[in-house]
Design an enzyme around this catalytic site. Structure first.
Site, PDB file in Angstrom:
ATOM      1  N   GLU A  45      -9.935   2.629  -5.225  1.00  0.00           N
ATOM      2  CA  GLU A  45      -9.484   3.985  -4.775  1.00  0.00           C
ATOM      3  C   GLU A  45      -8.358   4.462  -5.547  1.00  0.00           C
ATOM      4  OE1 GLU A  45     -11.007   3.778  -0.435  1.00  0.00           O
ATOM      5  OE2 GLU A  45      -8.908   3.125  -0.573  1.00  0.00           O
TER       6      GLU A  45
ATOM      7  N   ASP B   3       0.763  -1.195  -0.074  1.00  0.00           N
ATOM      8  CA  ASP B   3      -0.041  -0.046  -0.121  1.00  0.00           C
ATOM      9  C   ASP B   3       0.970   1.153   0.038  1.00  0.00           C
ATOM     10  OD1 ASP B   3      -2.454   1.668   0.475  1.00  0.00           O
ATOM     11  OD2 ASP B   3      -3.494  -0.137   0.910  1.00  0.00           O
TER      12      ASP B   3
ATOM     13  N   HIS C 243      -2.853   3.043  -4.861  1.00  0.00           N
ATOM     14  CA  HIS C 243      -2.109   2.494  -3.310  1.00  0.00           C
ATOM     15  C   HIS C 243      -0.505   2.029  -3.480  1.00  0.00           C
ATOM     16  CE1 HIS C 243      -5.543   2.505  -0.910  1.00  0.00           C
ATOM     17  NE2 HIS C 243      -6.485   2.298  -2.001  1.00  0.00           N
TER      18      HIS C 243
END
Length: 771
Positions: free
Chosen positions: A330, A195, A266
């Site tokens: 995301e 991440d 990420h």
């Protein structure tokens, strides 16, 4: 250390050892069918042997069973290999006794115990049921009632996720996590390895991923407070040999590990090590704060695609799982919109945006499809978070639905498999109690044990054929606010017990009250293993209601095991000398209410509740515009129930409105002189929760003709405004009225500074007060 703890636990139990105790087959998860038979049962003792028929996997099953029995009872059972069932033995055998390959039969007769299944995995789940049926005590023997248990899981995919990027957990901790999964019959461990805040797996072709990308200079304090701890973090990572060791450990417990390499977003930690794969070329740093970074992989760079392939090549060399999770969630598109290479890629592919998706969303689909094609060529399949639906779903992808169940429903309708992990039921980084003052910091939210247990993944809108694509359920634990493994245990347990019944049991066999009782012996296993589990379910459970007929607030209290409850109304700490709770408590004025269970097992935590009272409290209330379907809680009465919302807007103390306004009419039941109206709003900008844009207060004596006393608009929320509770107090000249209409406007169009510009915001409102 775990073995030492267990030895001490059994030694302590031996001080109170009984000659015999009786097994209880009502375990967690509850078997599909338990049939108590007539006739004598079996006496399990230290003279019993474990006999297995099969290969080394079955031998390992036998060894684990011996370990579990020793931990529970102190018996050290001999293990033998035998093709035929033996007497005075626990016999483990492969046999086609159930259709489900993970199902099993467990039969107890006077001669012994037999566990059979088509697979070694099924035998292992029978072992878990046997293990959990045993008392945690040093005894001379255990009475095993004659029984036939036929059991099998509802879902083939029964998962739990752990994020090791934001905070890292040791190899031994990961093994302990796997043991927790095994205890609850879970069979998939989703390992989130990368991440923005850290890269945690060795990739030999890219050594800087485990030097630069595996450490960060410092870490933000709290929820992106702007302050940092000044403590260097890392480098922390797992070598490929570490991973293989953990994979083998999980495999022995019939758990498949699914690694996640989250892409194309990420990825800031990776870009800190290899900036050439980003759109700007850097420099980047491993992110020190939480949330989602705009720095993502450059989709227009062929070298980036090669980087993805090279990383995934090493991942599949280590991990034998059929599925590889590639994230896909995301991924901000802001840099792609400005990046010449990404825009050239869009032009090269002939991508055009439409009313559903932008060109950049379709570009993400290109990246996901590229990764899937590569993995399919290696005999693997991909799982991606539900954002992979945007811009077109990759041909063979399994969708991981997390933003709700809608993504899973859409995937199933398209003929794709999906895994359900909706935030509102399956995010274990959320708070598990409304009383958060004494809790460790969490991201927010509210997912108590009962909420987890209530989840039904098969949506009624799906056809039977479409429902077959719902392959399982998974709970997720993100670690931004979870720095230690003891904290992991606290957030997982006992919610994992509720999860496993969702995954294993038929919905018609689920009953929360019964489940609560079955938790008690499971907690003894938690204690024996030294698990730091949350005990909220053992505390007082209050239920507050507003009686609008009599204008009072009523508190109903209960404790799971019937422990006596004592309470006070003056804020003092309850003792056995305080008032004993025997019937619901009624309030007709403000007070500080405290209650505590005090009994044989000790004391519960003190329940503390401030009861507020004003002219609107427990009065009839009507809403003229609908509440958002996700935040209705108890409905309109929530606004006049004498309880004020805490900073966590998801706990049921607030009502949420989106694309509608708060518009409430309160009936004071008689004319009253009033001069003030107030209420609170909760603001959390990152969650699209804004403040009100206007307030109107009107009064009436007949409920039809209203006179406006106050009407004012307010400016948009700014980026500088804090996330907190805001009080709105409206004062006016005293007036007599029976009906009061309060309207608070929501924001339909979030401002340009917000990442979700143009989208409607929520308002969360609580406790309408009238003076």
């Amino acid at each position: 250390m775990r073995r030492t703890f267990l030895s001490l636990f059994i030694a302590c139990c031996s001080l109170f050892a009984a000659t015999a105790q009786t097994a209880d087959y009502n375990v967690v998860p509850l078997p599909q069918e338990i049939r108590i038979e007539n006739g004598a049962g079996f006496e399990l003792s230290g003279k019993t042997v474990i006999a297995y028929n099969g290969d080394k996997t079955m031998k390992r099953n036998a060894q684990l069973l011996a370990q579990y029995i020793k931990e529970s009872t102190g018996f050290e059972l001999k293990i033998v290999k035998s093709k035929k069932s033996k007497e005075n033995a626990i016999n483990l055998a492969i046999g086609n006794t159930v259709e489900n390959k993970e199902g099993y039969n467990l039969a107890v007769t006077e001669k012994g115990i037999v566990i059979t299944s088509p697979t070694a995995a099924g035998v292992f789940y029978g072992i878990q049921t046997l293990r959990k049926s045993l008392p945690i005590a040093a005894v001379e023997k255990v009475e095993m009632p004659a029984v036939t248990i036929t059991d099998y899981p509802r879902f083939a995919y029964r998962g739990a996720h752990l994020d090791v990027s934001r905070h890292f957990f040791s190899k031994d901790s990961i093994k302990r996590f796997i043991d927790m999964l095994a205890l609850h019959n879970l069979n998939r461990f989703h390992w989130h390895l990368t991440d923005d805040q850290g890269w945690r797996i060795e990739i030999k072709k890219y050594p800087k991923l485990t030097t630069i990308a595996a450490e960060r200079d410092e870490t933000v304090i709290g929820r992106n407070s702007g302050e940092y701890d000044g403590q260097h973090y890392g480098p922390f990572f797992y070598t490929q040999e570490d991973c293989r060791e953990i994979i083998a450990y999980a495999s022995e417990r019939h758990i498949t590990i699914i690694p996640e390499i989250d892409l194309p977003g990420h990825m800031q930690a990776a870009l800190a090590a290899y900036p050439e794969y980003g759109c700007t070329g850097g420099p980047y740093e491993v992110w020190k704060m939480w949330g989602v970074s705009d720095n993502v992989l450059c989709a227009g760079n062929d070298a980036t695609l090669a980087f993805i392939e090279n990383v995934l090549s090493e991942v599949i060399e280590v991990f034998p799982s059929e599925y590889i999770h590639i994230g896909g969630d995301e991924c901000p598109k802001t840099q792609w919109e400005q990046c010449p290479k990404c825009q050239a890629r869009i032009k090269e592919l002939g991508i055009k945006g439409d009313e559903k998706h932008s060109a950049e969303m379709y570009l993400q689909s290109f990246v996901i499809n590229h990764a899937e094609k590569f993995l399919n060529g290696k005999g693997r399949q991909i799982i991606g978070w539900d954002e992979i639906l945007e811009g077109g779903l990759a041909p063979n992808a399994t969708v991981h639905s997390w933003r709700g169940i809608e993504g899973g429903i859409e995937a199933a309708r398209q003929g794709h498999d999906c895994i359900m992990s909706p935030t509102s039921f399956m995010y274990f980084d959320y708070y598990q109690t409304t009383y958060t003052d004494d809790e460790p910091l969490a991201i927010g939210g509210y997912v108590p044990v009962e909420k987890v247990y209530s989840f039904e993944p098969m949506h009624e809108s799906l056809t039977p054929q479409e429902q077959k694509h719902i392959i399982g359920v998974q709970a997720n634990l993100w670690s931004e606010y979870i720095p230690t493994f003891s904290h992991v245990e606290y957030m997982e347990l006992p919610r994992m017990a509720a999860l496993c019944e969702v995954q294993w049991c038929k919905p018609e066999n689920k009953d929360f009250a019964n489940f609560r009782q079955r938790l008690v012996p499971l907690f003894k296993i938690y204690d024996a293993n030294g698990y730091n589990y949350a005990k909220h379910i053992l505390d007082i459970e209050p239920e507050f209601s507003a009686d609008t007929e009599r204008g009072v607030i009523v508190a109903t209290l209960r404790v799971m095991d019937g422990t006596p409850i004592y309470y006070t109304l003056d804020g003092s700490e309850p003792t056995t000398a305080s008032t004993l709770y025997t019937a619901p408590v009624e309030f007709n004025k403000a007070c500080t209410f405290k209650a505590k269970g005090i009994g044989e097992r000790g004391a519960t935590r003190t329940l503390t509740e401030q009861i507020y009272f004003n002219k609107a409290t427990a009065k009839p209330i009507t809403l003229l515009q609908p509440i958002h379907e996700n935040y209705t809680f108890k409905g309109a009465i929530t606004l006049v129930d004498g309880l004020k919302g805490t900073p966590n807007y998801r706990t049921g103390r607030w009502l949420g409105f989106c694309l509608t306004d708060l518009e409430a009419v309160i009936d004071l039941k008689q004319e009253e002189e009033i001069s003030c109206v107030s209420f609170n709003t909760s603001v959390d900008k990152g969650d699209w929760v804004f403040n009100v844009l206007g307030i109107t207060v009107s009064v009436s004596n007949d409920g039809e003709d209203y006179t406006t006393l106050f009407d004012q608009e307010y400016p948009d929320l700014t980026a500088e405004d804090e996330n907190r509770i805001y009080e709105h107090k409206v004062e006016f000249e005293p007036v007599k009225a029976r009906y009061i209409k309060i309207k608070a406007l929501s924001d339909r169009d979030m401002p340009a500074w917000h990442p979700a510009v143009g989208h409607p915001a929520f308002i969360f409102v609580d406790e309408l007060e009238v003076y």
